[in-house]
Design a protein around this motif. Structure first.
Motif, PDB file in Angstrom:
ATOM      1  N   VAL A  77     -25.763 -23.040  92.865  1.00 33.12           N
ATOM      2  CA  VAL A  77     -24.936 -24.060  93.508  1.00 33.12           C
ATOM      3  C   VAL A  77     -24.026 -24.684  92.463  1.00 33.12           C
ATOM      4  O   VAL A  77     -24.494 -25.082  91.388  1.00 33.12           O
ATOM      5  N   PRO A  78     -22.725 -24.720  92.744  1.00 31.01           N
ATOM      6  CA  PRO A  78     -21.816 -25.230  91.713  1.00 31.01           C
ATOM      7  C   PRO A  78     -22.101 -26.685  91.372  1.00 31.01           C
ATOM      8  O   PRO A  78     -22.320 -27.508  92.246  1.00 31.01           O
TER       9      PRO A  78
ATOM     10  N   ARG B 268     -23.541 -13.232  99.492  1.00 31.75           N
ATOM     11  CA  ARG B 268     -23.190 -11.989 100.183  1.00 31.75           C
ATOM     12  C   ARG B 268     -23.575 -10.754  99.388  1.00 31.75           C
ATOM     13  O   ARG B 268     -23.551  -9.646  99.895  1.00 31.75           O
TER      14      ARG B 268
ATOM     15  N   ASP C 124     -20.995 -29.870  94.356  1.00 39.29           N
ATOM     16  CA  ASP C 124     -19.700 -30.112  94.996  1.00 39.29           C
ATOM     17  C   ASP C 124     -19.865 -30.611  96.429  1.00 39.29           C
ATOM     18  O   ASP C 124     -19.008 -31.314  96.949  1.00 39.29           O
ATOM     19  N   ARG C 125     -20.985 -30.250  97.066  1.00 43.90           N
ATOM     20  CA  ARG C 125     -21.136 -30.610  98.472  1.00 43.90           C
ATOM     21  C   ARG C 125     -21.706 -32.015  98.660  1.00 43.90           C
ATOM     22  O   ARG C 125     -21.827 -32.455  99.796  1.00 43.90           O
TER      23      ARG C 125
ATOM     24  N   THR D   7     -16.201 -24.564  88.915  1.00 48.49           N
ATOM     25  CA  THR D   7     -16.563 -24.394  90.310  1.00 48.49           C
ATOM     26  C   THR D   7     -16.502 -22.918  90.678  1.00 48.49           C
ATOM     27  O   THR D   7     -15.465 -22.287  90.648  1.00 48.49           O
ATOM     28  N   ILE D   8     -17.669 -22.410  91.001  1.00 44.85           N
ATOM     29  CA  ILE D   8     -17.782 -20.975  91.284  1.00 44.85           C
ATOM     30  C   ILE D   8     -18.154 -20.809  92.746  1.00 44.85           C
ATOM     31  O   ILE D   8     -19.126 -21.417  93.204  1.00 44.85           O
ATOM     32  N   PRO D   9     -17.433 -20.042  93.504  1.00 45.30           N
ATOM     33  CA  PRO D   9     -17.786 -19.873  94.913  1.00 45.30           C
ATOM     34  C   PRO D   9     -19.200 -19.311  95.045  1.00 45.30           C
ATOM     35  O   PRO D   9     -19.490 -18.227  94.551  1.00 45.30           O
ATOM     36  N   VAL D  10     -20.061 -20.091  95.695  1.00 42.21           N
ATOM     37  CA  VAL D  10     -21.455 -19.684  95.751  1.00 42.21           C
ATOM     38  C   VAL D  10     -21.668 -18.571  96.753  1.00 42.21           C
ATOM     39  O   VAL D  10     -22.573 -17.765  96.624  1.00 42.21           O
ATOM     40  N   LYS D  11     -20.790 -18.525  97.740  1.00 41.76           N
ATOM     41  CA  LYS D  11     -20.997 -17.552  98.812  1.00 41.76           C
ATOM     42  C   LYS D  11     -20.931 -16.122  98.265  1.00 41.76           C
ATOM     43  O   LYS D  11     -21.516 -15.216  98.814  1.00 41.76           O
ATOM     44  N   ALA D  12     -20.196 -15.958  97.174  1.00 42.18           N
ATOM     45  CA  ALA D  12     -20.095 -14.623  96.581  1.00 42.18           C
ATOM     46  C   ALA D  12     -21.480 -14.084  96.233  1.00 42.18           C
ATOM     47  O   ALA D  12     -21.777 -12.926  96.456  1.00 42.18           O
TER      48      ALA D  12
END
Lengths: 336, 203
Positions: free
Chosen positions: B47-48, B35, B67-68, B27-32
């Motif tokens: 998307v993870p 931004r 994940d969502r 799981t990789i933070p997608v927001k990184a």
């Protein structure tokens, strides 16, 4: 739903570390217990922390073993993991027998499906259900600087402790925990701390954006209940605008320590009428050392609402709360 | 075994590994990426995805999920089990009710990734050998569905009730079904149907 990354930590320390690392990377983080409230917030893009965006990172606390149990502890009290499902609390024989106010509160939360999924800590830490906050208004609770209910619709809002925000604390179990003099065990980036339940919740005048003292990377891990003495009786009465599956218009958690018909001491904590579980010590004091009668219970109800400051459209809650306290005290004492 | 997402996984360059121990690492933070100024297309590619194993109506599924995704979205959009309905998608109506390890839960209010290792039963799992369950037949006989949209959720809540309590009272039936709204307000017929299923030997 917005994209985010779910993490499944194996321990509370790992959960805190994940949250702290994400926060230092500038990401928005939410801990997830049952997630029933959290996912609503995410779908509606309502901030889970004031001013925060929808979460980039979810930390799934359900993956942590051993924080969802209910067990008698070495001091004869009860230790309840924060991840204990509400349905497990309602079904627990030890909770029903010794802490009936908590079992009754848990079994009146929302619906069976939410009680199966929702957790003790999640219920305590859920965000307010004010219709302005839940509909995207940038109010104090979302990180803004006004409360829209004051000059708007506030039929379900606070009659005690309001200002600058007039939300009511929505939890059913929270008043029961305060009335039982529970302690809350918290783990965060700076270690562990234990607080009396009453010190966990904060009024809007002290912190308008938050309902409790939890930091952004802190987890409510467990709740301890003190040993229950013989003669302690308790109950939770909840008034709703329909029979089920909604929050309290007003509720009363009453714990009476009784001996041969005399009330040694009393704790009365109200839900649904203040931004925090609202203890009414003036009303409790009337009961100490007294035999509970219909006349005394009436006076206790009057004392419980003596400090109420209703808004224009919620004054109906004052007599409602008065009679609710009266009836709950009578029921617990066995007089009625 | 059924793995409906192998092609999707390779296209999206699913970061490898199987088993629960790898799940967290995937799981990789997608927001990184959002931004950093990358294009939206790149963000969608990143998307993870998490590989999970769950049992649905007795069949084990190994799937890669975003994940969502809610559990409802996994069931309906990716496993083809459209009997589970999305009404409010907010845990306020009950149409999405499934049994999670035997207990009723709102599948819209739990994530698919959180269902890893768990057993899910949907309305499709009620029939046996091509025959509807006694409870389903009682719903038909008593006209419990009007528009039918809430029916699968009502059936799942009632099924769980009858599994733990073969002879519930009307009050117990109403309490067990309290988390399932019926906009046709056909509650009396639904309760009668559950009672009838009780008299004929439960679900």
């Amino acid at each position: 739903m917005k994209t985010f990354a779910n993490h499944n930590p194996g321990s509370v320390d790992e959960a805190v570390a994940i949250a702290q690392a994400a926060i230092s990377d500038g990401l928005s983080v939410s801990f997830a217990g049952g997630g029933t409230d959290l996912l609503q917030l995410v779908k509606d893009r309502i901030p889970n922390r004031p001013g925060a965006g929808a979460p980039d990172v979810l930390v799934n606390l359900k993956s942590i073993p051993g924080i969802g149990g209910i067990a008698v502890n070495a001091r004869g009290g009860l230790t309840i993991g924060g991840l204990a499902p509400l349905s497990a609390l309602a079904a627990s024989s030890v909770v029903r027998q010794r802490y009936s106010v908590l079992a009754e509160a848990a079994e009146q939360v929302a619906s069976p499906q939410i009680r199966n999924t929702g957790t003790l800590a999640g219920n305590v830490c859920q965000r307010p259900w004010c219709w302005y906050f839940r509909n995207g208004f940038n109010c104090y609770k979302a990180g803004g600087n006004q409360c829209f209910s004051i000059v708007g619709e506030h039929q379900l809002h606070a009659i005690f402790g309001g200002g600058p925000s007039f939300i009511v604390h929505p939890s059913d179990v929270a008043p029961a925990l305060v009335a039982l003099e529970a302690t809350f065990h918290i783990i965060g980036p700076h270690g562990e701390r234990t607080l009396p339940a009453a010190e966990f919740f904060v009024l809007p005048r002290d912190d308008a954006g938050h309902e409790n003292v939890l930091g952004d990377a802190e987890v409510l891990v467990s709740i301890n209940l003190p040993a229950s003495a013989n003669g302690v009786h308790s109950s939770y009465h909840k008034v709703m605008d329909r029979q089920t599956w909604t929050h309290a218009v007003a509720s009363a958690a009453v714990v009476l320590d009784m001996e041969e018909g005399l009330c040694r001491s009393a704790r009365i904590v109200l839900g649904g009428v203040a931004p925090i579980p609202w203890r009414v010590q003036a009303a409790e004091a009337l009961l100490a050392g007294e035999r509970v009668t219909a006349e005394l219970a009436d006076a206790v109800g009057v004392a419980a609402v003596a400090e109420a400051q209703p808004l224009a459209k919620n004054a109906y809650k004052v007599p409602l709360t008065r009679r609710l306290v009266e009836r709950t005290v009578l029921a617990v004492s066995g007089v009625a | 075994m059924k793995d409906s997402h192998d092609s999707e996984v390779s296209r999206r360059e699913f970061i490898g590994g199987t088993g629960a121990a790898i799940v967290a690492a995937n799981t990789i933070p997608v927001k990184a990426q959002d931004r950093s100024g990358e294009s939206n297309e790149r963000a969608i590619e990143d998307v993870p995805l998490t590989r999970i194993t769950l049992t649905v109506n007795g069949t084990e599924h190994r799937v890669a999920v975003e994940d969502r995704w809610t559990l409802t979205e996994l069931l309906r959009d990716h496993l083809g089990l459209t009997g589970t309905r999305i009404g409010c998608n907010r845990g306020e109506c009950g149409a999405c009710t499934v049994l999670l390890d035997g207990e009723p839960a709102y599948s819209c209010s739990t994530l698919a990734v959180w269902a890893h290792g768990r057993s899910v039963q949907t309305v499709e799992g009620l029939e046996k050998s091509g025959r509807v369950s006694k409870l389903q037949q009682a719903f038909i006989d008593h006209n419990a569905p009007q528009c039918g949209f809430c029916t699968s959720g009502q059936l799942m809540s009632a099924t769980a009730l009858l599994q733990r309590n073969a002879n519930p009272t009307v009050r117990e039936i109403r309490e067990a079904l309290a988390g399932n709204l019926c906009r046709c307000s056909n509650y009396n017929a639904i309760v009668e149907a559950v009672q009838a299923a009780t008299r004929t030997g439960g679900a």
